[in-house]
Design a protein around this motif. Structure first.
Motif, PDB file in Angstrom:
ATOM      1  N   LEU A   1      76.172 -12.896  69.161  1.00  0.00           N
ATOM      2  CA  LEU A   1      75.877 -13.123  67.674  1.00  0.00           C
ATOM      3  C   LEU A   1      76.215 -11.794  67.778  1.00  0.00           C
ATOM      4  O   LEU A   1      76.896 -11.199  66.777  1.00  0.00           O
ATOM      5  CB  LEU A   1      74.472 -12.886  66.855  1.00  0.00           C
ATOM      6  CG  LEU A   1      73.848 -13.163  66.217  1.00  0.00           C
ATOM      7  CD1 LEU A   1      74.649 -14.503  64.455  1.00  0.00           C
ATOM      8  CD2 LEU A   1      72.045 -13.032  65.679  1.00  0.00           C
ATOM      9  N   LEU A   2      76.036 -10.176  67.491  1.00  0.00           N
ATOM     10  CA  LEU A   2      76.049  -9.450  67.625  1.00  0.00           C
ATOM     11  C   LEU A   2      77.432  -9.462  68.061  1.00  0.00           C
ATOM     12  O   LEU A   2      77.657  -8.489  66.526  1.00  0.00           O
ATOM     13  CB  LEU A   2      75.711  -8.073  68.615  1.00  0.00           C
ATOM     14  CG  LEU A   2      74.199  -7.792  68.455  1.00  0.00           C
ATOM     15  CD1 LEU A   2      73.818  -7.295  70.119  1.00  0.00           C
ATOM     16  CD2 LEU A   2      73.615  -7.106  67.522  1.00  0.00           C
ATOM     17  N   VAL A   3      78.236  -9.292  68.730  1.00  0.00           N
ATOM     18  CA  VAL A   3      79.764  -9.416  68.376  1.00  0.00           C
ATOM     19  C   VAL A   3      80.142 -10.391  67.628  1.00  0.00           C
ATOM     20  O   VAL A   3      81.681  -9.362  66.960  1.00  0.00           O
ATOM     21  CB  VAL A   3      80.305 -10.219  69.992  1.00  0.00           C
ATOM     22  CG1 VAL A   3      81.963 -10.495  69.377  1.00  0.00           C
ATOM     23  CG2 VAL A   3      79.771  -9.419  70.857  1.00  0.00           C
ATOM     24  N   THR A   4      79.855 -10.981  67.381  1.00  0.00           N
ATOM     25  CA  THR A   4      79.916 -12.037  66.181  1.00  0.00           C
ATOM     26  C   THR A   4      79.904 -11.557  64.544  1.00  0.00           C
ATOM     27  O   THR A   4      80.696 -11.107  63.923  1.00  0.00           O
ATOM     28  CB  THR A   4      79.678 -12.884  65.958  1.00  0.00           C
ATOM     29  OG1 THR A   4      80.353 -13.966  67.343  1.00  0.00           O
ATOM     30  CG2 THR A   4      80.536 -14.255  64.926  1.00  0.00           C
ATOM     31  N   ARG A   5      78.732 -10.397  64.526  1.00  0.00           N
ATOM     32  CA  ARG A   5      78.270  -9.905  63.187  1.00  0.00           C
ATOM     33  C   ARG A   5      79.423  -8.583  62.832  1.00  0.00           C
ATOM     34  O   ARG A   5      80.226  -8.445  61.943  1.00  0.00           O
ATOM     35  CB  ARG A   5      77.124  -9.699  63.607  1.00  0.00           C
ATOM     36  CG  ARG A   5      76.180 -10.308  63.100  1.00  0.00           C
ATOM     37  CD  ARG A   5      74.952  -9.949  63.476  1.00  0.00           C
ATOM     38  NE  ARG A   5      74.980  -8.795  62.443  1.00  0.00           N
ATOM     39  CZ  ARG A   5      73.054  -8.228  62.709  1.00  0.00           C
ATOM     40  NH1 ARG A   5      72.808  -7.944  63.872  1.00  0.00           N
ATOM     41  NH2 ARG A   5      72.984  -7.281  61.783  1.00  0.00           N
ATOM     42  N   ALA A   6      79.754  -7.998  64.339  1.00  0.00           N
ATOM     43  CA  ALA A   6      80.605  -7.217  64.065  1.00  0.00           C
ATOM     44  C   ALA A   6      82.164  -7.533  64.090  1.00  0.00           C
ATOM     45  O   ALA A   6      82.881  -6.721  63.354  1.00  0.00           O
ATOM     46  CB  ALA A   6      81.030  -5.946  66.165  1.00  0.00           C
ATOM     47  N   GLN A   7      82.877  -8.129  64.830  1.00  0.00           N
ATOM     48  CA  GLN A   7      83.837  -8.726  64.664  1.00  0.00           C
ATOM     49  C   GLN A   7      84.191  -8.886  62.310  1.00  0.00           C
ATOM     50  O   GLN A   7      85.396  -8.220  62.209  1.00  0.00           O
ATOM     51  CB  GLN A   7      84.642 -10.192  64.962  1.00  0.00           C
ATOM     52  CG  GLN A   7      84.557  -9.909  66.066  1.00  0.00           C
ATOM     53  CD  GLN A   7      84.534 -11.235  66.950  1.00  0.00           C
ATOM     54  OE1 GLN A   7      84.209 -12.268  66.815  1.00  0.00           O
ATOM     55  NE2 GLN A   7      85.738 -11.164  68.107  1.00  0.00           N
ATOM     56  N   LEU A   8      83.056  -9.356  62.091  1.00  0.00           N
ATOM     57  CA  LEU A   8      82.926 -10.211  60.736  1.00  0.00           C
ATOM     58  C   LEU A   8      83.082  -8.760  60.331  1.00  0.00           C
ATOM     59  O   LEU A   8      83.867  -8.324  59.137  1.00  0.00           O
ATOM     60  CB  LEU A   8      82.009 -10.779  59.905  1.00  0.00           C
ATOM     61  CG  LEU A   8      82.370 -12.039  60.755  1.00  0.00           C
ATOM     62  CD1 LEU A   8      80.814 -13.028  60.707  1.00  0.00           C
ATOM     63  CD2 LEU A   8      83.261 -13.165  59.770  1.00  0.00           C
ATOM     64  N   ALA A   9      82.772  -7.492  60.575  1.00  0.00           N
ATOM     65  CA  ALA A   9      81.840  -6.583  59.851  1.00  0.00           C
ATOM     66  C   ALA A   9      83.985  -5.280  60.001  1.00  0.00           C
ATOM     67  O   ALA A   9      83.870  -5.094  58.793  1.00  0.00           O
ATOM     68  CB  ALA A   9      81.172  -5.824  60.247  1.00  0.00           C
ATOM     69  N   GLN A  10      84.254  -5.972  61.203  1.00  0.00           N
ATOM     70  CA  GLN A  10      85.474  -5.632  61.622  1.00  0.00           C
ATOM     71  C   GLN A  10      86.618  -6.174  59.873  1.00  0.00           C
ATOM     72  O   GLN A  10      87.484  -4.854  59.881  1.00  0.00           O
ATOM     73  CB  GLN A  10      85.853  -5.645  62.545  1.00  0.00           C
ATOM     74  CG  GLN A  10      87.154  -5.041  63.930  1.00  0.00           C
ATOM     75  CD  GLN A  10      87.643  -5.358  64.986  1.00  0.00           C
ATOM     76  OE1 GLN A  10      88.000  -6.589  64.913  1.00  0.00           O
ATOM     77  NE2 GLN A  10      87.482  -4.637  65.652  1.00  0.00           N
ATOM     78  N   ARG A  11      86.335  -7.199  60.363  1.00  0.00           N
ATOM     79  CA  ARG A  11      87.423  -7.712  58.654  1.00  0.00           C
ATOM     80  C   ARG A  11      87.278  -7.358  57.622  1.00  0.00           C
ATOM     81  O   ARG A  11      88.166  -7.412  57.102  1.00  0.00           O
ATOM     82  CB  ARG A  11      87.849  -9.010  59.325  1.00  0.00           C
ATOM     83  CG  ARG A  11      87.314  -9.606  60.879  1.00  0.00           C
ATOM     84  CD  ARG A  11      88.693 -10.075  61.064  1.00  0.00           C
ATOM     85  NE  ARG A  11      89.860 -10.644  59.998  1.00  0.00           N
ATOM     86  CZ  ARG A  11      90.385 -12.427  59.775  1.00  0.00           C
ATOM     87  NH1 ARG A  11      89.971 -13.393  61.699  1.00  0.00           N
ATOM     88  NH2 ARG A  11      91.206 -12.935  59.546  1.00  0.00           N
TER      89      ARG A  11
END
Length: 617
Positions: free
Chosen positions: A255-265
């Motif tokens: 979940l942390l990685v997915t949240r990070a990727q969305l913040a990145q996008r």
């Protein structure tokens, strides 16, 4: 009078055991466990009661206790295959994979050969990341139970992880019934279909997910699919729902990685960095760190923390090689790529014998887009695919399949392709088009766009089958290409090894273009070199030049590749997030920030820095 562990139970205990089974089947696991314990307190070691109790403990994920119970059963009744199978499954749950396999082996020796047996063995191999073994065993399970959706899904996963794409796609054919899958399993199946490029089938699977009934894992998987297909608002809404769900705590790093990727996008790279760092803290095995490090690199680069980004790249590659030692040990054992395909070229005397009768014209031939990876080929592909007379099939290995067909015809490749008769060439060419048609629907009047960068190493095949085919060669600053490859999280084992260090990567780059230009001098292909920096600086001019080269009527849609890619949904290459952005020059000259780190390999690139006049850029 004492009751033997093998004797029938007294009536009242028989009733308790029946109640335990009923409670187990109803999902009332605590009640089932208490009833089993009551029976076993009266009749210690009773075989039937132990079997039920072990199953209950396993369902409660109390794997160590289940292993103890099934261990008792094995000692008391060592010749019953089911006891060994249950012991193995408990050991698998406890993470004791090698011990589990030994117990499965004993079950097999005692006659276990059911679909369920092979499925559980396959899951054990998946857990230990031996995907090749998993694929072989799950194939047996699927042959015995072809209608079992869960077996099919896990078999497809094993095929995908071993890069056996054709085998995975074959298993997908005709799979329209997804009953028997939990929402989590259905979401994972949809994700695998999406990764295989089967977007319509994936959408059908995902449409069966009732958004209001999703468990956290299924919801997270769906969010990851939305991100991967550039549906960012939907992905963000799903992640926000997870943030208010107490059950989502179990998702941890994922979940942390997915949240990070969305913040990145979204361009919030500082927040993305914090989340990626939190996720890294949750990674317990070095061989898993690359799953977080590679996306972290992009954020560190965006934050201009270049030394940290390069350090993360270096660690990511070491982690990925360690992961490959688990999942594809033979690839690591073979060592660094030897680029054998570049060691043999065409023979001029043989070329003079090539019979081109019956070859399609330029307008009827596929359009080939080649390059060294990370040279802008995805942008070119989407630009071409936006033209109604062209149809891209994403990256497919069908030129390699044609090469295999040529070798199967009994000639030495590439030195003896002149020995192929016109009929043999026509047959190989026909199979090429058949394979293309199986990947993408070609309407009358449309031409195939075959974008697979390293088909530059298969120029002799292309020229032998399609002597008039137009070829677009993408050129980009060699330092930017090498850096971009080093930043990427590739899946193919040979490319993982190629990119494992900068020296090997730069050497592969040089060898590829040495081969291309040596063979081009012999074969005289119809080539347009498109330089990335010039192309993105004056996009319309570059697109018009390509349309003229391909003898295509002008179409304004070619000027909007980002909109076309967004509408297309799934893009298989690592550029899926960049290609939906408007054409820009952000990636031009990125290597300058890493010049100190790239300095050792720049001498290897000098030939092409000079050839394309990049020396002062």
């Amino acid at each position: 009078m004492a009751v033997s562990p093998r004797s029938p139970l007294p009536p009242e205990l028989q009733a308790s055991l029946r109640e335990a089974v009923a409670a187990f089947n109803a999902g009332q696991l605590e009640a089932a466990a208490r009833l089993c314990e009551r029976v076993l307190a009266r009749v210690p070691g009773h075989l039937r009661a132990l079997g039920v109790y072990g199953a209950v403990l396993h369902a409660q994920e109390r794997y160590a206790e289940a292993e103890t119970v099934f261990g008792e059963l094995v000692q008391a009744d060592p010749d019953t295959a089911l006891h060994w199978m249950n012991l193995a499954t408990a050991r698998r749950g406890a993470g004791k994979f090698e011990e589990a396999l030994r117990a499965y082996l004993r079950a097999s020796e005692l006659g276990c050969a059911t679909a369920d047996f092979y499925f559980n063995v396959g899951l054990t191999h998946l857990d230990r990341r031996d995907f090749e073994s998993a694929r072989a065993v799950l194939k047996k399970a699927l042959e015995l139970a072809p209608a079992d959706a869960l077996i099919r899904s896990e078999y497809i996963r094993a095929c995908y992880e071993t890069l056996q794409t054709e085998e995975a796609l074959a298993a997908l054919q005709g799979w329209t019934e997804f009953s028997g899958l939990t929402p989590e399993q259905l979401a994972e199946a949809g994700q695998r279909m999406m990764n295989l490029g089967e977007t319509e089938r994936a959408e059908r699977a995902l449409s069966q997910l009732g958004a209001n009934e999703l468990e956290p894992r299924a919801m997270l998987t769906l969010a990851q699919i939305m991100e991967r297909t550039n549906r960012l608002e939907q992905a963000q809404r799903l992640v926000e729902r997870l943030s208010t769900d107490a059950r989502a705590e179990s998702l941890g790093m994922d979940l942390l990685v997915t949240r990070a990727q969305l913040a990145q996008r979204a361009g919030d790279h500082e927040r993305a960095r914090e989340l990626f760092q939190q996720a890294l803290a949750d990674v317990t095995q070095f061989h898993d760190r690359h799953f977080v490090l590679f996306p972290l690199v992009k954020t560190l680069d965006a934050l201009k923390r270049y030394d940290e980004a390069f350090a993360a790249m270096t660690e990511a590659h070491a982690s990925q090689v360690a992961h490959l030692e688990l999942t594809a040990p033979m690839a690591v054992a073979r060592g660094l790529p030897t680029w054998d395909i570049t060691r043999w070229g065409c023979d001029p005397a043989d070329i003079a014998q090539w019979d081109h009768s019956g070859a399609p014209s330029l307008e009827d031939s596929p359009v080939f887009v080649v390059a060294f990876p990370r040279s802008g080929t995805t942008l070119l592909e989407q630009t071409l695919d936006a033209h109604p007379r062209l149809k891209s099939m994403d990256e497919q290995p069908i030129v390699q399949a044609a090469l295999d067909d040529i070798v199967a015809a009994g000639v030495r490749y590439p030195e003896e392709m002149g020995k192929l008769t016109a009929q043999q060439v026509a047959a190989v060419r026909a199979r090429y088009f058949e394979r293309a048609a199986s990947k993408v629907k070609i309407e009358p009047g449309q031409r195939v766009v075959d974008k697979n960068p390293l088909n530059m190493l298969r120029l002799p095949v292309i020229k032998r089958l399609f002597p008039n085919a137009p070829i677009i060669l993408a050129i980009r600053h060699p330092c930017d290409v090498v850096l971009s490859c080093f930043m990427q999280h590739f899946r193919a084992p040979h490319f993982v090894m190629l990119c494992s260090d900068l020296q090997t990567l730069a050497d592969g780059y040089r060898r590829s273009f040495d081969f291309w230009y040596e063979q081009s001098a012999l074969l005289s292909p119809t080539v347009l070199e498109v330089r990335y920096e010039t192309f993105v600086a004056d996009f319309e001019r570059g697109v018009r030049q390509i349309a003229e080269f391909l003898r295509l009527p002008w179409h304004d849609g070619m000027l909007a590749p980002a909109e076309h890619a967004r509408a297309k949904g799934y893009i298989s290459t690592p550029s899926y997030s960049q290609v939906v952005q408007p054409v820009n020059q952000k990636a031009v000259g990125r290597w300058r920030a890493y010049e100190r780190h790239l300095a050792p390999v720049i001498p290897q690139l000098q030939t092409y820095l000079r050839r394309w006049d990049y020396s002062d850029r």
